[in-house]
Write a protein that holds these residues in place. Structure first.
Motif, PDB file in Angstrom:
ATOM      1  N   LEU A 157      -5.826   3.712   4.159  1.00 43.68           N
ATOM      2  CA  LEU A 157      -5.896   2.254   3.997  1.00 43.68           C
ATOM      3  C   LEU A 157      -7.150   1.812   3.252  1.00 43.68           C
ATOM      4  O   LEU A 157      -7.200   0.692   2.734  1.00 43.68           O
ATOM      5  N   ARG A 158      -8.150   2.700   3.182  1.00 48.82           N
ATOM      6  CA  ARG A 158      -9.364   2.378   2.423  1.00 48.82           C
ATOM      7  C   ARG A 158      -9.187   2.609   0.925  1.00 48.82           C
ATOM      8  O   ARG A 158     -10.060   2.210   0.124  1.00 48.82           O
ATOM      9  N   LEU A 159      -8.122   3.245   0.511  1.00 45.26           N
ATOM     10  CA  LEU A 159      -7.887   3.517  -0.902  1.00 45.26           C
ATOM     11  C   LEU A 159      -7.658   2.226  -1.684  1.00 45.26           C
ATOM     12  O   LEU A 159      -7.185   1.216  -1.128  1.00 45.26           O
ATOM     13  N   LYS A 160      -7.964   2.275  -2.965  1.00 45.11           N
ATOM     14  CA  LYS A 160      -7.750   1.107  -3.822  1.00 45.11           C
ATOM     15  C   LYS A 160      -6.279   0.730  -3.848  1.00 45.11           C
ATOM     16  O   LYS A 160      -5.927  -0.461  -3.860  1.00 45.11           O
ATOM     17  N   GLN A 161      -5.412   1.745  -3.863  1.00 44.47           N
ATOM     18  CA  GLN A 161      -3.963   1.505  -3.784  1.00 44.47           C
ATOM     19  C   GLN A 161      -3.407   2.300  -2.598  1.00 44.47           C
ATOM     20  O   GLN A 161      -2.980   3.436  -2.744  1.00 44.47           O
ATOM     21  N   PRO A 162      -3.383   1.697  -1.437  1.00 35.39           N
ATOM     22  CA  PRO A 162      -2.867   2.404  -0.259  1.00 35.39           C
ATOM     23  C   PRO A 162      -1.378   2.698  -0.409  1.00 35.39           C
ATOM     24  O   PRO A 162      -0.671   2.006  -1.157  1.00 35.39           O
ATOM     25  N   PRO A 163      -0.868   3.706   0.279  1.00 33.88           N
ATOM     26  CA  PRO A 163       0.562   4.010   0.218  1.00 33.88           C
ATOM     27  C   PRO A 163       1.387   2.935   0.923  1.00 33.88           C
ATOM     28  O   PRO A 163       0.870   2.191   1.761  1.00 33.88           O
ATOM     29  N   THR A 164       2.658   2.875   0.580  1.00 30.47           N
ATOM     30  CA  THR A 164       3.577   1.969   1.286  1.00 30.47           C
ATOM     31  C   THR A 164       4.281   2.704   2.423  1.00 30.47           C
ATOM     32  O   THR A 164       4.899   2.077   3.278  1.00 30.47           O
ATOM     33  N   ALA A 165       4.190   4.045   2.424  1.00 29.48           N
ATOM     34  CA  ALA A 165       4.826   4.844   3.467  1.00 29.48           C
ATOM     35  C   ALA A 165       3.996   6.104   3.702  1.00 29.48           C
ATOM     36  O   ALA A 165       3.386   6.640   2.775  1.00 29.48           O
ATOM     37  N   VAL A 166       4.000   6.576   4.963  1.00 28.52           N
ATOM     38  CA  VAL A 166       3.240   7.766   5.322  1.00 28.52           C
ATOM     39  C   VAL A 166       4.129   8.701   6.142  1.00 28.52           C
ATOM     40  O   VAL A 166       4.719   8.281   7.145  1.00 28.52           O
ATOM     41  N   PHE A 167       4.206   9.959   5.697  1.00 28.11           N
ATOM     42  CA  PHE A 167       4.878  11.003   6.473  1.00 28.11           C
ATOM     43  C   PHE A 167       3.808  11.739   7.258  1.00 28.11           C
ATOM     44  O   PHE A 167       2.882  12.311   6.680  1.00 28.11           O
ATOM     45  N   CYS A 168       3.927  11.700   8.576  1.00 20.09           N
ATOM     46  CA  CYS A 168       2.985  12.417   9.445  1.00 20.09           C
ATOM     47  C   CYS A 168       3.646  13.700   9.917  1.00 20.09           C
ATOM     48  O   CYS A 168       4.804  13.686  10.350  1.00 20.09           O
ATOM     49  N   SER A 169       2.920  14.802   9.886  1.00 21.59           N
ATOM     50  CA  SER A 169       3.508  16.112  10.154  1.00 21.59           C
ATOM     51  C   SER A 169       3.833  16.364  11.618  1.00 21.59           C
ATOM     52  O   SER A 169       4.385  17.410  11.944  1.00 21.59           O
ATOM     53  N   ASN A 170       3.474  15.447  12.506  1.00 19.40           N
ATOM     54  CA  ASN A 170       4.030  15.465  13.857  1.00 19.40           C
ATOM     55  C   ASN A 170       3.966  14.062  14.440  1.00 19.40           C
ATOM     56  O   ASN A 170       3.331  13.151  13.881  1.00 19.40           O
ATOM     57  N   ASP A 171       4.619  13.857  15.572  1.00 18.17           N
ATOM     58  CA  ASP A 171       4.722  12.521  16.153  1.00 18.17           C
ATOM     59  C   ASP A 171       3.400  12.021  16.718  1.00 18.17           C
ATOM     60  O   ASP A 171       3.118  10.821  16.666  1.00 18.17           O
ATOM     61  N   ASP A 172       2.593  12.914  17.279  1.00 17.32           N
ATOM     62  CA  ASP A 172       1.301  12.478  17.814  1.00 17.32           C
ATOM     63  C   ASP A 172       0.457  11.824  16.725  1.00 17.32           C
ATOM     64  O   ASP A 172      -0.152  10.772  16.942  1.00 17.32           O
ATOM     65  N   MET A 173       0.420  12.441  15.549  1.00 20.22           N
ATOM     66  CA  MET A 173      -0.349  11.860  14.449  1.00 20.22           C
ATOM     67  C   MET A 173       0.287  10.559  13.976  1.00 20.22           C
ATOM     68  O   MET A 173      -0.412   9.617  13.595  1.00 20.22           O
ATOM     69  N   ALA A 174       1.612  10.489  14.010  1.00 15.33           N
ATOM     70  CA  ALA A 174       2.303   9.256  13.607  1.00 15.33           C
ATOM     71  C   ALA A 174       1.930   8.109  14.542  1.00 15.33           C
ATOM     72  O   ALA A 174       1.718   6.971  14.099  1.00 15.33           O
ATOM     73  N   ILE A 175       1.835   8.385  15.835  1.00 16.79           N
ATOM     74  CA  ILE A 175       1.456   7.357  16.806  1.00 16.79           C
ATOM     75  C   ILE A 175       0.012   6.911  16.564  1.00 16.79           C
ATOM     76  O   ILE A 175      -0.306   5.714  16.605  1.00 16.79           O
ATOM     77  N   GLY A 176      -0.868   7.865  16.290  1.00 17.18           N
ATOM     78  CA  GLY A 176      -2.245   7.517  15.946  1.00 17.18           C
ATOM     79  C   GLY A 176      -2.316   6.686  14.675  1.00 17.18           C
ATOM     80  O   GLY A 176      -3.085   5.712  14.591  1.00 17.18           O
ATOM     81  N   ALA A 177      -1.481   7.036  13.691  1.00 17.04           N
ATOM     82  CA  ALA A 177      -1.446   6.294  12.423  1.00 17.04           C
ATOM     83  C   ALA A 177      -0.948   4.869  12.631  1.00 17.04           C
ATOM     84  O   ALA A 177      -1.466   3.919  12.025  1.00 17.04           O
ATOM     85  N   MET A 178       0.049   4.697  13.487  1.00 17.91           N
ATOM     86  CA  MET A 178       0.557   3.358  13.788  1.00 17.91           C
ATOM     87  C   MET A 178      -0.537   2.493  14.403  1.00 17.91           C
ATOM     88  O   MET A 178      -0.708   1.325  14.027  1.00 17.91           O
ATOM     89  N   ASN A 179      -1.318   3.064  15.311  1.00 13.79           N
ATOM     90  CA  ASN A 179      -2.395   2.305  15.944  1.00 13.79           C
ATOM     91  C   ASN A 179      -3.475   1.905  14.943  1.00 13.79           C
ATOM     92  O   ASN A 179      -4.021   0.800  15.022  1.00 13.79           O
ATOM     93  N   ALA A 180      -3.754   2.786  13.992  1.00 14.70           N
ATOM     94  CA  ALA A 180      -4.738   2.460  12.953  1.00 14.70           C
ATOM     95  C   ALA A 180      -4.230   1.317  12.076  1.00 14.70           C
ATOM     96  O   ALA A 180      -5.001   0.433  11.690  1.00 14.70           O
ATOM     97  N   ALA A 181      -2.942   1.340  11.768  1.00 20.41           N
ATOM     98  CA  ALA A 181      -2.348   0.270  10.959  1.00 20.41           C
ATOM     99  C   ALA A 181      -2.426  -1.065  11.697  1.00 20.41           C
ATOM    100  O   ALA A 181      -2.821  -2.092  11.124  1.00 20.41           O
TER     101      ALA A 181
END
Length: 257
Positions: free
Chosen positions: A150-174
């Protein structure tokens, strides 16, 4: 454990233990074990595997591909599952797609990354180095990985997380950054852990059929125990169990974002 328990009958006792608990393998012998089913994560387990093979104990390795063709492997088709995840995002119009990877050196990390990148290549979507973030298969690394994206100049519109735990952490960061999932950014995971159905929004993910893998492993090891040496050579050495894309609410079409 549940998958194996469904298959073995009352004449066998299921003994569960982490192999890292053993200082040496003196106690791994035919007097103590009729057979071993190993849930393996990395090449570090090879010392244990070859010790078991050397002692002639029937062995099945689950979850990770072992390069030795004499060892029977049963695992999920992680590459195919990650490919389907990437393809699904692309079909929904996403072109700026990032990946938060798993633990470096794990076969699952390599397979999921390769499958994901293949989906981008096959659909002519650019692979951007800054969109590839190293994770650690835990929620904290997913959280930190998403923050970095999210700090990138052009953040992605979608993120593939290699497991669900990381996906849950990513959702909280968003959420912490004031973004809505999936209206502002889509997130997809891998594994389909029990919690994935109960996140808000519910997590779109790739289901890895662990129980089926374990049941197949137990059936294979029981067969292996009853076979002579010549018959063992007829067994299939690598069995891939297909994954399934579980479409829920954490991914949205780019055209409707």
């Amino acid at each position: 454990i549940r998958g194996v328990s469904k298959v073995i009958d009352v004449q066998y006792n299921l003994f569960v233990r982490g192999i890292d608990d053993y200082d040496d393998y003196t106690y791994i012998n035919n007097k103590r074990f009729d057979a071993i089913i190993l849930m393996s994560q990395s090449d570090r387990d090879n010392t244990f595997i070859y010790n078991v093979v050397e002692k002639g104990i029937p062995l099945i390795v689950l979850n990770r591909q072992v390069d030795d063709s004499s060892i029977i492997n049963i695992l999920s088709n992680d590459k195919e599952g990650a490919y389907k995840a990437g393809e699904y995002l692309i079909e929904l119009g996403h072109r700026h797609i990032a990946i938060i990877e798993g633990i470096e050196g794990f076969k699952s990390t390599q397979q999921r990354k390769e499958g994901f990148l293949n989906s981008l290549i096959d659909h002519n979507v650019s692979i951007r180095q800054e969109y590839m973030i190293q994770g650690n298969y835990d929620m904290q690394s997913g959280y930190e990985g998403m923050k970095a994206l999210l700090r990138l100049k052009q953040p992605p519109t979608a993120v593939f997380c290699s497991n669900d735990d990381m996906a849950i952490g990513a959702m909280n960061a968003a959420f912490e950054s004031g973004l809505n999932v999936p209206n502002d950014i889509s997130i997809i995971g891998f594994d389909d852990i029990e919690l994935a159905k109960y996140t808000t929004p519910s997590l779109t993910t790739v289901k890895r059929p662990i129980e089926k893998i374990s049941m197949t492993g137990a059936e294979a090891v029981l067969s292996l125990m009853k076979m002579n040496k010549d018959d063992k050579n007829m067994l299939q050495n690598k069995v891939l169990i297909n994954t399934e894309l579980m479409v829920r609410q954490s991914v949205k079409s780019r055209s409707s974002m």
